[in-house]
Design a protein around this motif. Sequence first.
Motif, mmCIF file in Angstrom:
data_model
loop_
_atom_site.group_PDB
_atom_site.id
_atom_site.type_symbol
_atom_site.label_atom_id
_atom_site.label_comp_id
_atom_site.label_asym_id
_atom_site.label_seq_id
_atom_site.Cartn_x
_atom_site.Cartn_y
_atom_site.Cartn_z
ATOM 1 N N VAL A 1 36.722 39.006 43.080
ATOM 2 C CA VAL A 1 36.119 37.210 42.694
ATOM 3 C C VAL A 1 35.127 36.854 43.864
ATOM 4 O O VAL A 1 35.476 36.668 44.848
ATOM 5 C CB VAL A 1 37.301 36.241 42.374
ATOM 6 N N GLU B 1 41.144 43.113 43.293
ATOM 7 C CA GLU B 1 41.496 42.958 42.242
ATOM 8 C C GLU B 1 41.821 41.269 41.713
ATOM 9 O O GLU B 1 42.074 41.362 40.733
ATOM 10 C CB GLU B 1 42.560 43.503 41.736
ATOM 11 N N GLN C 1 34.843 43.804 41.889
ATOM 12 C CA GLN C 1 35.701 43.388 40.764
ATOM 13 C C GLN C 1 35.682 41.842 41.563
ATOM 14 O O GLN C 1 36.844 41.497 41.109
ATOM 15 C CB GLN C 1 36.144 43.724 40.185
ATOM 16 N N SER D 1 34.501 37.930 32.272
ATOM 17 C CA SER D 1 34.827 38.389 32.935
ATOM 18 C C SER D 1 34.146 38.239 34.605
ATOM 19 O O SER D 1 33.048 36.983 34.597
ATOM 20 C CB SER D 1 34.723 40.139 33.374
ATOM 21 N N ALA E 1 42.532 37.695 41.026
ATOM 22 C CA ALA E 1 41.528 37.368 39.084
ATOM 23 C C ALA E 1 41.644 35.904 39.108
ATOM 24 O O ALA E 1 42.347 35.149 40.353
ATOM 25 C CB ALA E 1 42.300 37.225 37.988
#
Length: 173
Positions: free
Chosen positions: A130, A99, A128, A164, A101
Amino acid sequence: MIDGFERLMSRQIEWAHRYDGYARLARTPEHLAGILEPARQEYRRTRRVPEWCRVDLLRGWAFYLTRADRHGGGYGLMEGGPMVDEWRAVLERIVSHEEVAANDMPPRDRASVAGGGRICLNRPHLPQAVVSAFFPSRDSERLTDLAPSVVYRGRLRCIDRYASVERFLKEPA
C-alpha cells in the motif's frame, strides 16, 4: 485530560477489536494463544516480530494482546505497561508488511506520520504494498486523519475507494 499516548492507544485498541481473532483464527482464547505461541516465543527471544508472520496472524496477535490486557486488568497497554513494546512491534510489522491492505493499517501517531519530512510507511518497490506517504504542511493533521490516503502523482487520494492497489496506481492523475 487524555494525553496523546492514551488517545492513540484507545484508537489502536478500537482498531484491533475490529478484527475478531476468535472468529477468524481460533474459536477460543486458548486456541488463539496456541496459534500465536511460536511467533510470541520468537518475539520474546529476539525482540523482533518474525518475518514469516502474515497479516492475518499479525491482526490476530494485536487482537489477542487487547483481550489479554483487558482480562489482565487493563494495565498492560498503559503507558510504560509490560505489553507496550510487543504491541508496538506487532503494529510496526503490520505497517511495514508487503501484503498489508489499507483496511489493515492501524491508526498511527501523528508525530511519526507528519513530523519530519516525507515518511513512507511501506516498501514501495513491492507491487502489492500500500502506497502511504504523508508530508508536513499546514494541513498535515487533517491529512493524517484521512488515512489511509496517499499522495501519488502530486495528488491526495483516498485508497479505500479502489478495488486494489494496482487499479489505484493505474488511474491517471
